[in-house]
Design a protein around this motif. Structure first.
Motif, PDB file in Angstrom:
ATOM      1  N   ARG B  98      -4.252  -2.077   6.939  1.00  0.00           N
ATOM      2  CA  ARG B  98      -5.248  -1.049   7.269  1.00  0.00           C
ATOM      3  C   ARG B  98      -4.647   0.283   7.652  1.00  0.00           C
ATOM      4  O   ARG B  98      -5.215   1.314   7.367  1.00  0.00           O
ATOM      5  CB  ARG B  98      -6.171  -1.558   8.370  1.00  0.00           C
ATOM      6  N   ASN B  99      -3.540   0.345   8.292  1.00  0.00           N
ATOM      7  CA  ASN B  99      -2.995   1.622   8.738  1.00  0.00           C
ATOM      8  C   ASN B  99      -1.822   2.104   7.891  1.00  0.00           C
ATOM      9  O   ASN B  99      -1.099   3.019   8.288  1.00  0.00           O
ATOM     10  CB  ASN B  99      -2.572   1.536  10.200  1.00  0.00           C
ATOM     11  N   ASN B 100      -1.631   1.490   6.747  1.00  0.00           N
ATOM     12  CA  ASN B 100      -0.562   1.916   5.853  1.00  0.00           C
ATOM     13  C   ASN B 100      -1.052   3.011   4.914  1.00  0.00           C
ATOM     14  O   ASN B 100      -2.248   3.296   4.828  1.00  0.00           O
ATOM     15  CB  ASN B 100      -0.026   0.734   5.049  1.00  0.00           C
ATOM     16  N   GLU B 101      -0.112   3.609   4.186  1.00  0.00           N
ATOM     17  CA  GLU B 101      -0.445   4.667   3.249  1.00  0.00           C
ATOM     18  C   GLU B 101      -1.439   4.165   2.205  1.00  0.00           C
ATOM     19  O   GLU B 101      -1.293   3.072   1.669  1.00  0.00           O
ATOM     20  CB  GLU B 101       0.823   5.155   2.547  1.00  0.00           C
ATOM     21  N   GLN B 102      -2.431   4.999   1.926  1.00  0.00           N
ATOM     22  CA  GLN B 102      -3.419   4.671   0.913  1.00  0.00           C
ATOM     23  C   GLN B 102      -2.991   5.253  -0.431  1.00  0.00           C
ATOM     24  O   GLN B 102      -2.580   6.415  -0.498  1.00  0.00           O
ATOM     25  CB  GLN B 102      -4.790   5.237   1.298  1.00  0.00           C
TER      26      GLN B 102
END
Lengths: 109, 113
Positions: B98-102
Motif C-alpha cells: 500500500r505505501n510503495n511506489e505506484q
C-alpha cells in the motif's frame, strides 16, 4: 481533508533558465509529498518523493511545513523537461494519493 | 518487467450505455488502484484494492460504478449507465504494497456522447 493546489496550469521558460513549479497543500498532520511527471505519450511516473531527499534529473523539492509547500526546482531547464507535472500528497492515515491539477511545463529552445 | 496493462485504450459510447475497463497489474503487486482523470484535472482515486479486498472506495459513485478484483490479480471497472460527465481517462495503477511506489498504466480514454 487533504488538498493539493498547483497555482499555475501553464509554465513556459527558456532552455537554461531556472524552473520552479509551485505546490501548496492543506493537511493537518504529517504528509508524504510527491512529484509525478507525464512526458508526451508516456505514462504517469514518479519523479521524486520528499522523504528520499534526492535529486532526480536535476530536480529537487523541499518540504516546507511552515508554508505548507513542496515546490519543484531545477536550476537549468532542458528541452526534455517539457511535460505535465503533478504534485501529490499522501496522508499517513488515509494511505491514498491526492493529486493537484497539474502544471504543463514547456521549455522553449 | 512488463508494466501495468489496460484495455481498451479508447472507448466511445452514448450516454446510458454500459462500459467496462480491464487492468492487469505488475506481477506480484498486491495493491491495485483505479483513478479517474477528467480533462484539466489531476487523477482522482476511485477505488483501491489490497489483493481481492476493497481498501477504499469512498469516492466511487456506487450507483453507477462497480469494480472487482476477484482473484487478486487483474481487475475490471464498470460504468452502468454512463453519463456525459463520466468522459475522462481511467487510469489503473499497482504497487507492491500500500505505501510503495505506484506504477501507472497507459489509461483508457472514455468519451460519452
Amino acid at each position: 481533508a487533504q488538498r493539493v493546489t498547483q497555482p499555475e496550469k501553464l509554465l513556459s521558460v527558456f532552455k537554461g533558465a531556472p524552473v520552479e513549479l509551485k505546490c501548496n497543500y492543506s493537511y493537518s498532520g504529517s504528509p508524504e509529498l510527491f512529484w509525478y511527471v507525464q512526458y508526451s505519450r508516456q505514462r504517469l511516473q514518479l519523479l521524486l518523493r520528499h522523504i528520499s531527499r534526492e535529486s532526480i534529473k536535476g530536480f529537487t523539492a523541499d518540504l516546507n511545513k511552515g508554508e505548507t509547500s513542496f515546490h519543484l526546482k531545477k536550476p537549468f531547464a532542458q528541452e526534455e523537461d517539457s511535460a505535465m507535472y503533478y504534485c501529490a500528497l499522501r496522508a499517513l492515515s488515509a494511505q491514498k494519493l491526492v493529486f493537484g491539477q497539474g502544471t504543463r511545463l514547456t521549455i522553449n529552445p | 518487467e512488463a508494466g501495468v496493462a489496460q484495455s481498451p485504450r479508447y472507448k466511445i459510447i452514448e450516454k446510458r450505455q454500459s462500459v467496462a475497463f480491464w487492468c492487469n497489474p505488475i506481477s506480484g503487486h498486491a495493491t491495485l488502484y483505479w483513478y479517474q482523470q477528467i480533462l484539466g484535472q489531476g487523477p482522482k482515486l476511485l477505488i483501491q484494492f489490497q489483493n481481492n479486498g476493497v481498501v477504499d472506495d469512498s469516492q466511487l459513485p456506487k450507483d453507477r460504478f462497480s469494480a472487482e478484483r476477484l482473484k487478486g490479480v487483474d481487475s475490471t471497472l464498470k460504468i452502468q449507465p454512463a453519463k456525459l460527465e463520466d468522459s475522462a481517462v481511467y487510469l489503473c495503477a499497482s504497487s507492491l504494497y500500500r505505501n510503495n511506489e505506484q506504477f501507472f498504466g497507459p489509461g483508457t480514454r472514455l468519451t460519452v456522447l
